[in-house]
Motif scaffolding. Structure first.
Motif, PDB file in Angstrom:
ATOM      1  N   MET A  46      -0.949   0.038   8.743  1.00 42.77           N
ATOM      2  CA  MET A  46       0.138   0.770   9.220  1.00 42.77           C
ATOM      3  C   MET A  46       1.248   0.313   8.440  1.00 42.77           C
ATOM      4  SD  MET A  46      -1.442   3.177  12.055  1.00 42.77           S
ATOM      5  CE  MET A  46      -0.345   4.297  11.856  1.00 42.77           C
ATOM      6  N   ALA A  47       1.564  -1.722   9.056  1.00 42.84           N
ATOM      7  CA  ALA A  47       2.352  -1.966   8.849  1.00 42.84           C
ATOM      8  C   ALA A  47       2.524  -2.051   7.352  1.00 42.84           C
ATOM      9  CB  ALA A  47       2.729  -3.430   9.168  1.00 42.84           C
ATOM     10  N   LYS A  73      10.965   7.169   2.439  1.00 42.62           N
ATOM     11  CA  LYS A  73       9.716   5.981   2.995  1.00 42.62           C
ATOM     12  C   LYS A  73       9.821   6.040   4.340  1.00 42.62           C
ATOM     13  CE  LYS A  73      11.657   1.462   2.340  1.00 42.62           C
ATOM     14  NZ  LYS A  73      10.300   0.755   2.448  1.00 42.62           N
ATOM     15  N   LYS A  74       8.595   5.731   5.145  1.00 40.85           N
ATOM     16  CA  LYS A  74       8.692   5.512   6.494  1.00 40.85           C
ATOM     17  C   LYS A  74       8.748   4.504   7.103  1.00 40.85           C
ATOM     18  CE  LYS A  74       4.163   6.427   6.042  1.00 40.85           C
ATOM     19  NZ  LYS A  74       2.634   6.896   6.377  1.00 40.85           N
ATOM     20  N   SER A  75       9.614   4.123   8.648  1.00 39.10           N
ATOM     21  CA  SER A  75       9.939   2.556   9.134  1.00 39.10           C
ATOM     22  C   SER A  75       8.741   2.900   9.795  1.00 39.10           C
ATOM     23  CB  SER A  75      10.541   3.855  10.186  1.00 39.10           C
ATOM     24  OG  SER A  75      10.939   2.565  10.845  1.00 39.10           O
ATOM     25  N   THR A  76       8.094   1.092   8.626  1.00 36.24           N
ATOM     26  CA  THR A  76       7.265   0.351   9.417  1.00 36.24           C
ATOM     27  C   THR A  76       7.518  -0.412  10.403  1.00 36.24           C
ATOM     28  OG1 THR A  76       7.674  -1.151   7.804  1.00 36.24           O
ATOM     29  CG2 THR A  76       6.373   0.981   7.311  1.00 36.24           C
ATOM     30  N   ASP A 120       1.638   0.336   5.401  1.00 28.34           N
ATOM     31  CA  ASP A 120       1.856   1.444   4.620  1.00 28.34           C
ATOM     32  C   ASP A 120       0.636   2.309   4.211  1.00 28.34           C
ATOM     33  OD1 ASP A 120       2.713   4.622   4.394  1.00 28.34           O
ATOM     34  OD2 ASP A 120       4.096   3.896   3.140  1.00 28.34           O
ATOM     35  N   TYR A 127       5.493  -0.819  13.243  1.00 25.42           N
ATOM     36  CA  TYR A 127       3.616  -0.541  13.186  1.00 25.42           C
ATOM     37  C   TYR A 127       3.958  -2.585  13.231  1.00 25.42           C
ATOM     38  CZ  TYR A 127       2.170   3.505  12.907  1.00 25.42           C
ATOM     39  OH  TYR A 127       2.473   4.979  13.180  1.00 25.42           O
ATOM     40  N   TRP A 128       4.653  -3.158  12.541  1.00 28.07           N
ATOM     41  CA  TRP A 128       4.760  -4.587  12.511  1.00 28.07           C
ATOM     42  C   TRP A 128       5.019  -5.076  14.340  1.00 28.07           C
ATOM     43  CZ3 TRP A 128       3.094  -7.108   9.148  1.00 28.07           C
ATOM     44  CH2 TRP A 128       3.280  -7.288   7.384  1.00 28.07           C
TER      45      TRP A 128
END
Length: 51
Positions: free
Chosen positions: A46-47, A5-8, A49, A11-12
């Protein structure tokens, strides 16, 4: 294979800043606000994903 899991969060934050800049440019220049839309859409994707 499991996907990490990527940290978004970044991007937010960038998405919210770009929305703020969009409305700021709209107040100043009107039609030039469409130049901010690619940033809005990219950071939102991107936020979420999607990219």
């Amino acid at each position: 294979m499991e996907k990490a899991k990527k940290s978004t969060g970044l991007y937010w934050i960038l998405f919210l800043v770009s929305v703020g800049v969009f409305f700021w440019v709209y107040q100043i220049g009107g039609g030039y606000c469409s130049m901010i839309l690619p940033f809005n859409v990219t950071f939102f994707a991107m936020a979420l994903d999607l990219m």
